[in-house]
Design an enzyme around this catalytic site. Structure first.
Site, short mmCIF file in Angstrom:
data_model
loop_
_atom_site.label_atom_id
_atom_site.label_comp_id
_atom_site.label_asym_id
_atom_site.label_seq_id
_atom_site.Cartn_x
_atom_site.Cartn_y
_atom_site.Cartn_z
N TYR A 96 -3.06 10.95 11.24
CA TYR A 96 -1.82 11.03 12.02
C TYR A 96 -1.93 12.09 13.12
CZ TYR A 96 0.21 8.74 7.86
OH TYR A 96 0.49 7.91 6.81
N HIS A 134 -6.98 8.09 1.75
CA HIS A 134 -6.11 7.27 2.59
C HIS A 134 -6.32 5.77 2.37
CE1 HIS A 134 -3.86 7.65 6.68
NE2 HIS A 134 -3.44 6.60 6.03
#
Length: 279
Positions: free
Chosen positions: A51, A109
């Protein structure tokens, strides 16, 4: 301020029943949004290396003035860092960017199966937990087969699996697997893509019946299924609304009707697991 229920994790820790997603909030806007969310009562923040906003999330925590132990921080290991030593280095960089001594929840992730090093990555996470640097450890976008491989290799069951869940993609089988193995389900993209699920008649009817918004109905649907939604919004009024979901309860019929919206046509779900575009 809203009182948020908590879930007990399989490692003895706890997580709030709703979190605040931070993708794609960056810079001053990201820091301000995090501080605003914390002011309304959010206590679980969700970020990731991919991000590119861990620094902003850390700034937002400090800006809020809250003690560190009142805020639970999640970040995620990217697929390119799955080798054992790479994972340890990646965690250390995340910790520095966040400006924290420890991370409350550290997640792989996604399994990056074409590379096939997610077992090595999980071993690194187990080390970090044993060293007290990651309070809890989990995974994201893992299938039961992936979970089986990491458990077989280490004996350690992930505390959470963060997956895409929304009314068009209710994930009933995977959530049932999680329940069977005492793994908490977190939902990315909990409101679906755009506003489409909120426009469904069953959601509109439930919103009218309870005097709440369609988004609140959808988030409550998650929590009543034992799923932790991670909605995102930079708008204070939406942050407040998304958190205010514990003062009403959907009926069993309403929950079932929303779950029945589930589709498998490949158009309305299947986002990028590296971004997790929370609403």
């Amino acid at each position: 301020m809203t009182t948020i229920p908590v879930h007990a994790l399989n490692d003895g820790n706890q997580l709030p029943a709703i979190g605040f997603g931070t993708y794609p909030l960056k810079g001053d806007e990201g820091a301000d949004a995090v501080a605003s969310a914390l002011s309304f009562g959010y206590r679980l923040l969700d970020t990731a290396v991919n991000y590119r906003n861990e620094d902003a999330v850390g700034r937002g925590i400090r800006q809020s003035g809250l003690p560190r132990d009142e805020v639970q921080v999640t970040t995620k290991l990217p697929g390119r860092h799955h080798a054992y030593e790479d994972a340890l280095r990646s965690f250390e960089e995340s910790r520095k960017l966040l400006g924290v001594e420890y991370v409350d929840l550290y997640i792989i992730h996604w399994p990056n199966p074409s590379v096939g090093k997610f077992v090595d990555a999980w071993k690194a996470l187990v080390t970090l937990q044993n060293d007290g640097l990651a309070r809890s450890i989990g995974v994201s976008n893992f299938t039961p087969e992936h979970i089986g491989q990491i458990v077989d290799a280490t004996g350690v069951v992930p505390a959470v699996n963060q997956i895409e869940v929304h009314p068009y993609f209710p994930q009933e089988e995977l959530i049932a697997f999680h329940r069977e193995h005492n793994i908490l389900t977190e939902a990315w993209s909990p409101l679906g893509k755009g506003s489409a699920p909120g426009e469904e008649q069953v959601v509109q009817d439930a919103a009218a019946a309870h005097g709440v918004s369609p988004a609140q109905v959808l988030l409550r649907w998650h929590t009543q299924r034992g799923v932790v939604p991670i909605p995102k919004s930079s708008k204070p009024e939406r942050q407040r609304e998304n958190l205010d979901i514990f003062g009403f309860e959907l009926t069993d019929d309403e929950v079932s009707a929303i779950t029945a919206l589930g589709r498998a046509d490949g158009r309305l779900f299947g986002g990028d697991p590296n971004t997790h575009e929370e609403q």
